[in-house]
Motif scaffolding. Structure first.
Motif, PDB file in Angstrom:
ATOM      1  N   ALA A  77       0.822  -1.205   0.000  1.00  0.00           N
ATOM      2  CA  ALA A  77       0.000   0.000   0.000  1.00  0.00           C
ATOM      3  C   ALA A  77       0.862   1.263   0.000  1.00  0.00           C
ATOM      4  O   ALA A  77       0.560   2.230  -0.713  1.00  0.00           O
ATOM      5  CB  ALA A  77      -0.923   0.000   1.214  1.00  0.00           C
TER       6      ALA A  77
ATOM      7  N   GLN B 277       0.939   1.451  -4.228  1.00  0.00           N
ATOM      8  CA  GLN B 277      -0.361   2.026  -4.577  1.00  0.00           C
ATOM      9  C   GLN B 277      -0.934   2.872  -3.432  1.00  0.00           C
ATOM     10  O   GLN B 277      -2.031   2.597  -2.939  1.00  0.00           O
ATOM     11  CB  GLN B 277      -1.351   0.912  -4.950  1.00  0.00           C
ATOM     12  CG  GLN B 277      -1.065   0.249  -6.273  1.00  0.00           C
ATOM     13  CD  GLN B 277      -2.294  -0.424  -6.858  1.00  0.00           C
ATOM     14  OE1 GLN B 277      -3.353  -0.473  -6.267  1.00  0.00           O
ATOM     15  NE2 GLN B 277      -2.163  -0.937  -8.057  1.00  0.00           N
TER      16      GLN B 277
ATOM     17  N   ASP C 208      -2.177   5.923  -3.396  1.00  0.00           N
ATOM     18  CA  ASP C 208      -3.394   6.655  -3.751  1.00  0.00           C
ATOM     19  C   ASP C 208      -4.613   5.736  -3.736  1.00  0.00           C
ATOM     20  O   ASP C 208      -5.690   6.118  -3.271  1.00  0.00           O
ATOM     21  CB  ASP C 208      -3.245   7.297  -5.131  1.00  0.00           C
ATOM     22  CG  ASP C 208      -2.199   8.399  -5.145  1.00  0.00           C
ATOM     23  OD1 ASP C 208      -1.898   8.931  -4.054  1.00  0.00           O
ATOM     24  OD2 ASP C 208      -1.668   8.708  -6.229  1.00  0.00           O
ATOM     25  N   HIS C 209      -4.446   4.533  -4.262  1.00  0.00           N
ATOM     26  CA  HIS C 209      -5.567   3.588  -4.322  1.00  0.00           C
ATOM     27  C   HIS C 209      -6.089   3.270  -2.932  1.00  0.00           C
ATOM     28  O   HIS C 209      -7.304   3.278  -2.683  1.00  0.00           O
ATOM     29  CB  HIS C 209      -5.122   2.301  -5.027  1.00  0.00           C
ATOM     30  CG  HIS C 209      -6.119   1.192  -4.934  1.00  0.00           C
ATOM     31  ND1 HIS C 209      -7.344   1.234  -5.568  1.00  0.00           N
ATOM     32  CD2 HIS C 209      -6.073  -0.001  -4.268  1.00  0.00           C
ATOM     33  CE1 HIS C 209      -8.016   0.119  -5.311  1.00  0.00           C
ATOM     34  NE2 HIS C 209      -7.264  -0.649  -4.526  1.00  0.00           N
ATOM     35  N   PHE C 210      -5.187   2.984  -1.999  1.00  0.00           N
ATOM     36  CA  PHE C 210      -5.619   2.587  -0.661  1.00  0.00           C
ATOM     37  C   PHE C 210      -6.089   3.781   0.170  1.00  0.00           C
ATOM     38  O   PHE C 210      -6.888   3.613   1.093  1.00  0.00           O
ATOM     39  CB  PHE C 210      -4.492   1.837   0.056  1.00  0.00           C
ATOM     40  CG  PHE C 210      -4.272   0.454  -0.495  1.00  0.00           C
ATOM     41  CD1 PHE C 210      -5.066  -0.601  -0.078  1.00  0.00           C
ATOM     42  CD2 PHE C 210      -3.292   0.203  -1.434  1.00  0.00           C
ATOM     43  CE1 PHE C 210      -4.886  -1.882  -0.575  1.00  0.00           C
ATOM     44  CE2 PHE C 210      -3.091  -1.066  -1.945  1.00  0.00           C
ATOM     45  CZ  PHE C 210      -3.895  -2.115  -1.519  1.00  0.00           C
TER      46      PHE C 210
ATOM     47  N   ASN D  35      -7.844   6.221  -1.199  1.00  0.00           N
ATOM     48  CA  ASN D  35      -9.183   6.458  -1.723  1.00  0.00           C
ATOM     49  C   ASN D  35     -10.149   5.344  -1.354  1.00  0.00           C
ATOM     50  O   ASN D  35     -11.359   5.569  -1.267  1.00  0.00           O
ATOM     51  CB  ASN D  35      -9.134   6.599  -3.255  1.00  0.00           C
ATOM     52  CG  ASN D  35      -8.378   7.833  -3.688  1.00  0.00           C
ATOM     53  OD1 ASN D  35      -8.366   8.844  -2.981  1.00  0.00           O
ATOM     54  ND2 ASN D  35      -7.725   7.764  -4.839  1.00  0.00           N
ATOM     55  N   GLU D  36      -9.610   4.130  -1.133  1.00  0.00           N
ATOM     56  CA  GLU D  36     -10.456   2.979  -0.803  1.00  0.00           C
ATOM     57  C   GLU D  36      -9.795   2.170   0.314  1.00  0.00           C
ATOM     58  O   GLU D  36      -9.219   1.112   0.077  1.00  0.00           O
ATOM     59  CB  GLU D  36     -10.665   2.111  -2.046  1.00  0.00           C
ATOM     60  CG  GLU D  36     -11.780   1.106  -1.881  1.00  0.00           C
ATOM     61  CD  GLU D  36     -12.013   0.313  -3.163  1.00  0.00           C
ATOM     62  OE1 GLU D  36     -12.803  -0.647  -3.109  1.00  0.00           O
ATOM     63  OE2 GLU D  36     -11.406   0.647  -4.205  1.00  0.00           O
TER      64      GLU D  36
ATOM     65  N   ALA E  16     -10.021  -1.683   0.821  1.00  0.00           N
ATOM     66  CA  ALA E  16      -9.314  -2.572  -0.106  1.00  0.00           C
ATOM     67  C   ALA E  16      -8.090  -3.189   0.558  1.00  0.00           C
ATOM     68  O   ALA E  16      -7.600  -4.235   0.111  1.00  0.00           O
ATOM     69  CB  ALA E  16      -8.899  -1.798  -1.361  1.00  0.00           C
TER      70      ALA E  16
ATOM     71  N   GLU F 146      -7.404 -10.356  -3.470  1.00  0.00           N
ATOM     72  CA  GLU F 146      -7.182  -9.646  -4.727  1.00  0.00           C
ATOM     73  C   GLU F 146      -5.695  -9.539  -5.065  1.00  0.00           C
ATOM     74  O   GLU F 146      -5.340  -9.047  -6.136  1.00  0.00           O
ATOM     75  CB  GLU F 146      -7.784  -8.235  -4.645  1.00  0.00           C
ATOM     76  CG  GLU F 146      -9.307  -8.237  -4.506  1.00  0.00           C
ATOM     77  CD  GLU F 146      -9.872  -6.842  -4.404  1.00  0.00           C
ATOM     78  OE1 GLU F 146      -9.068  -5.885  -4.283  1.00  0.00           O
ATOM     79  OE2 GLU F 146     -11.103  -6.694  -4.460  1.00  0.00           O
TER      80      GLU F 146
ATOM     81  N   ASP G 101       5.910  -1.793 -12.359  1.00  0.00           N
ATOM     82  CA  ASP G 101       4.500  -1.620 -12.008  1.00  0.00           C
ATOM     83  C   ASP G 101       3.926  -0.449 -12.793  1.00  0.00           C
ATOM     84  O   ASP G 101       4.513   0.646 -12.810  1.00  0.00           O
ATOM     85  CB  ASP G 101       4.370  -1.371 -10.508  1.00  0.00           C
ATOM     86  CG  ASP G 101       4.799  -2.585  -9.700  1.00  0.00           C
ATOM     87  OD1 ASP G 101       3.935  -3.416  -9.397  1.00  0.00           O
ATOM     88  OD2 ASP G 101       6.003  -2.703  -9.402  1.00  0.00           O
TER      89      ASP G 101
ATOM     90  N   GLN H 130       1.556   1.676 -12.379  1.00  0.00           N
ATOM     91  CA  GLN H 130       1.238   2.920 -11.682  1.00  0.00           C
ATOM     92  C   GLN H 130       2.482   3.698 -11.272  1.00  0.00           C
ATOM     93  O   GLN H 130       2.404   4.868 -10.909  1.00  0.00           O
ATOM     94  CB  GLN H 130       0.359   2.638 -10.458  1.00  0.00           C
ATOM     95  CG  GLN H 130       1.059   1.951  -9.299  1.00  0.00           C
ATOM     96  CD  GLN H 130       1.105   0.443  -9.452  1.00  0.00           C
ATOM     97  OE1 GLN H 130       0.870  -0.092 -10.529  1.00  0.00           O
ATOM     98  NE2 GLN H 130       1.395  -0.245  -8.352  1.00  0.00           N
TER      99      GLN H 130
END
Length: 276
Positions: free
Chosen positions: A80, A84, A86-88, A90-91, A94, A100, A233, A235
């Motif tokens: 995380a 990623q 930003d992804h975690f 925002n969510e 997750a 996943e 990766d 991203q």
């Protein structure tokens, strides 16, 4: 020309709503075999100075839960933060959807180190010897984890025309290096053999910190080497010039490992203190 990617169902066993994935199974088998091997190392008096290990099999049995939590939580948190964020952000939920995928070895390593530090302090165990024993067992988890990455068709390599190139389902339809298998061979099999030679031929466990130092050096070197074949990766891409996140995180491992090796050799073999 490219080899066909073997179509293996990511779900190993499915019973009603319960689905056991190869990814989770790889972690389970890796930890189980690593625990078994670490017990054998500890139970072999010939490997230790004074023919006595500074920790017991019972210590390792109790440590299994600690290291499992360290690997999973640290691996997920590292992914995380490093790959990623930003992804975690925002969510956040997750973070808990482990099925996943999305684990970082470097994060798992940090989680394992924290677990070892806490456990050694609680039990009064020599920290460097615990580091050494655990290091000999890590290649089991690395091997099965990379095989699981291959089954999932993730973390594949860069485009290539080598005869063993494969077209991965999410790889854009172009032949690519099966870099997961490169890592399984280097970080799993070859690293295990190097550490096995070190502990059984050179008796490195008698020098606290030597085995874990060599582990850090070779893992870091192998990971940097494979990063030249592994697709960065999406991203993140290249951080600077040809550098990837995996390279940047692995370089300090080599430096720390070299320092541990020098320290262990200068300090010399150590006879474990009698625990009462």
């Amino acid at each position: 020309m490219a080899l066909p990617f073997p179509k293996i169902d990511p779900v190993a066993v499915e019973i009603g709503p319960l689905a056991v994935r190869w990814y989770g199974l790889a972690y389970f088998v890796g930890i189980l075999l690593g625990w078994w091997y670490a017990r054998r190392q500890t139970n072999n008096p010939r490997l230790w100075q004074g023919d006595r290990a500074p920790l017991t099999v019972a210590d390792l049995d109790d440590f299994v839960l600690w290291i499992t939590v360290g690997i999973i939580f640290g691996g997920r948190l590292g992914y995380a933060l490093f790959y990623q964020p930003d992804h975690f952000l925002n969510e956040p939920l997750a973070f808990f959807r482990l099925w996943e995928g999305g684990m970082s070895f470097h994060g798992g390593l940090i989680g394992t180190i924290v677990a070892m530090m806490a456990f050694s302090w609680k039990r009064g165990l020599p920290l460097m010897s615990l580091f050494d024993v655990v290091s000999t067992a890590v290649p089991f988890g690395l091997f099965f984890g990379r095989i699981a990455n291959f089954i999932n068709g993730e973390l594949f390599g860069r485009p290539t025309d080598v005869p063993w190139a494969m077209v991965f389902p999410g790889g854009g339809g172009v032949p690519r290096h099966p870099s997961q298998l490169y890592e399984a061979a280097l970080e799993g099999i070859l690293l295990f053999l190097i550490l096995r030679l070190l502990t059984h031929h050179f008796r490195s466990l008698r020098y606290p910190g030597l085995t874990s130092g060599v582990f850090l050096i070779f893992y870091g070197a192998f990971r940097i080497f494979v990063e030249f074949f592994r697709q960065p990766d999406p991203q993140l891409g290249f951080i600077a010039a040809f550098l990837t996140m995996g390279m940047i995180l692995s370089l300090p491992m080599i430096l720390i490992g070299a320092g541990a090796v020098i320290y262990a050799l200068r300090r010399g073999p150590r006879t474990p203190e009698v625990r009462v």
